[in-house]
Write a protein that holds these residues in place. Structure first.
Motif, PDB file in Angstrom:
ATOM      1  N   ALA A  98      31.981  33.939  41.846  1.00  0.00           N
ATOM      2  CA  ALA A  98      31.966  35.401  41.222  1.00  0.00           C
ATOM      3  C   ALA A  98      31.406  36.138  42.559  1.00  0.00           C
ATOM      4  O   ALA A  98      31.483  37.505  42.556  1.00  0.00           O
ATOM      5  N   THR A  99      30.527  35.789  43.287  1.00  0.00           N
ATOM      6  CA  THR A  99      29.806  36.524  44.048  1.00  0.00           C
ATOM      7  C   THR A  99      30.835  36.580  45.566  1.00  0.00           C
ATOM      8  O   THR A  99      30.707  37.536  46.430  1.00  0.00           O
ATOM      9  N   LYS A 100      31.755  35.706  45.586  1.00  0.00           N
ATOM     10  CA  LYS A 100      32.714  35.733  46.636  1.00  0.00           C
ATOM     11  C   LYS A 100      33.994  36.599  46.204  1.00  0.00           C
ATOM     12  O   LYS A 100      34.752  37.214  47.201  1.00  0.00           O
ATOM     13  N   LEU A 101      34.383  36.692  45.184  1.00  0.00           N
ATOM     14  CA  LEU A 101      35.400  37.479  44.731  1.00  0.00           C
ATOM     15  C   LEU A 101      35.060  38.661  43.694  1.00  0.00           C
ATOM     16  O   LEU A 101      34.377  38.553  43.017  1.00  0.00           O
ATOM     17  N   PRO A 102      35.963  39.877  43.897  1.00  0.00           N
ATOM     18  CA  PRO A 102      35.743  40.657  42.659  1.00  0.00           C
ATOM     19  C   PRO A 102      35.851  40.330  41.328  1.00  0.00           C
ATOM     20  O   PRO A 102      36.869  39.540  41.168  1.00  0.00           O
ATOM     21  N   PRO A 103      35.413  41.109  40.421  1.00  0.00           N
ATOM     22  CA  PRO A 103      35.969  40.553  39.003  1.00  0.00           C
ATOM     23  C   PRO A 103      37.153  40.941  38.740  1.00  0.00           C
ATOM     24  O   PRO A 103      37.786  41.733  39.547  1.00  0.00           O
ATOM     25  N   THR A 104      37.862  40.009  38.075  1.00  0.00           N
ATOM     26  CA  THR A 104      39.231  40.302  37.950  1.00  0.00           C
ATOM     27  C   THR A 104      39.684  41.614  37.523  1.00  0.00           C
ATOM     28  O   THR A 104      40.671  42.085  37.861  1.00  0.00           O
ATOM     29  N   ARG A 105      38.876  42.347  36.586  1.00  0.00           N
ATOM     30  CA  ARG A 105      39.283  43.770  36.317  1.00  0.00           C
ATOM     31  C   ARG A 105      39.370  44.791  37.649  1.00  0.00           C
ATOM     32  O   ARG A 105      39.728  45.693  37.563  1.00  0.00           O
ATOM     33  N   ARG A 106      38.674  44.356  38.713  1.00  0.00           N
ATOM     34  CA  ARG A 106      38.515  45.049  39.752  1.00  0.00           C
ATOM     35  C   ARG A 106      39.377  44.438  40.885  1.00  0.00           C
ATOM     36  O   ARG A 106      39.287  44.820  42.359  1.00  0.00           O
ATOM     37  N   SER A 107      40.291  43.308  40.876  1.00  0.00           N
ATOM     38  CA  SER A 107      40.908  42.682  41.812  1.00  0.00           C
ATOM     39  C   SER A 107      42.350  43.300  41.936  1.00  0.00           C
ATOM     40  O   SER A 107      43.134  43.863  40.944  1.00  0.00           O
ATOM     41  N   LEU A 108      42.618  43.542  43.058  1.00  0.00           N
ATOM     42  CA  LEU A 108      43.804  44.487  43.539  1.00  0.00           C
ATOM     43  C   LEU A 108      45.018  43.603  43.108  1.00  0.00           C
ATOM     44  O   LEU A 108      46.000  44.505  42.465  1.00  0.00           O
TER      45      LEU A 108
END
Length: 150
Positions: free
Chosen positions: A10-20
């Motif tokens: 979670a700290t390395k990737l944006p939340p899925t709702r904000r994933s391009l």
């Protein structure tokens, strides 16, 4: 997955709702849903629609340029064109100077599909502009063009 490992992800990737990538897929489905509904009575796919649109707009061209303009890989394009030739929507003519190349063109049947759906396609496009507003719509297209040039 243990809680500690979940937190590391979670700290390395944006939340899925904000994933391009995920946001682009969700947006694509929202955009293409009404287009698929429009195309269903004509019995053509969204890929075939893109091919017809590009051939109608740009005129006859080789498969390489058509593939670039329709965002279709050559093997897929070849298969789709074969079906469209069989259905009388597109012609395939050997290039006089290089027999390995072919020129693809829209037929009157293919153009009729464009003409028959023109008003509905314009309504669908206008609905997106209305929903976003002119400025945000143009900014979105500009941002997508910028991503395309990466």
């Amino acid at each position: 997955m243990p809680d500690l490992q979940k937190n590391a992800v979670a700290t390395k990737l944006p939340p899925t709702r904000r994933s391009l990538p995920i946001a682009l897929m969700r947006a694509r489905e929202k955009v293409m849903g009404p287009v698929r509904e429009m195309l269903a009575p004509a019995g053509i796919t969204e890929q075939q629609w893109r091919i017809l649109r590009v051939l109608s707009e740009y005129g006859p061209q080789d498969a390489t340029h058509l593939g670039e303009r329709t965002s279709l890989l050559l093997p897929s394009l070849t298969r789709i064109i074969q079906t469209m030739v069989g259905n009388g929507m597109v012609t395939r003519t050997p290039d006089v100077s290089d027999r390995r190349r072919q020129t693809l063109a829209i037929t009157p049947t293919g153009q009729q599909i464009i003409d028959d759906n023109l008003d509905e396609a314009a309504r669908i496009a206008a609905s997106f502009v209305r929903h976003l507003g002119d400025e945000r719509y143009e900014a979105l297209l500009d941002a997508l063009e910028a991503l395309e040039s990466l």
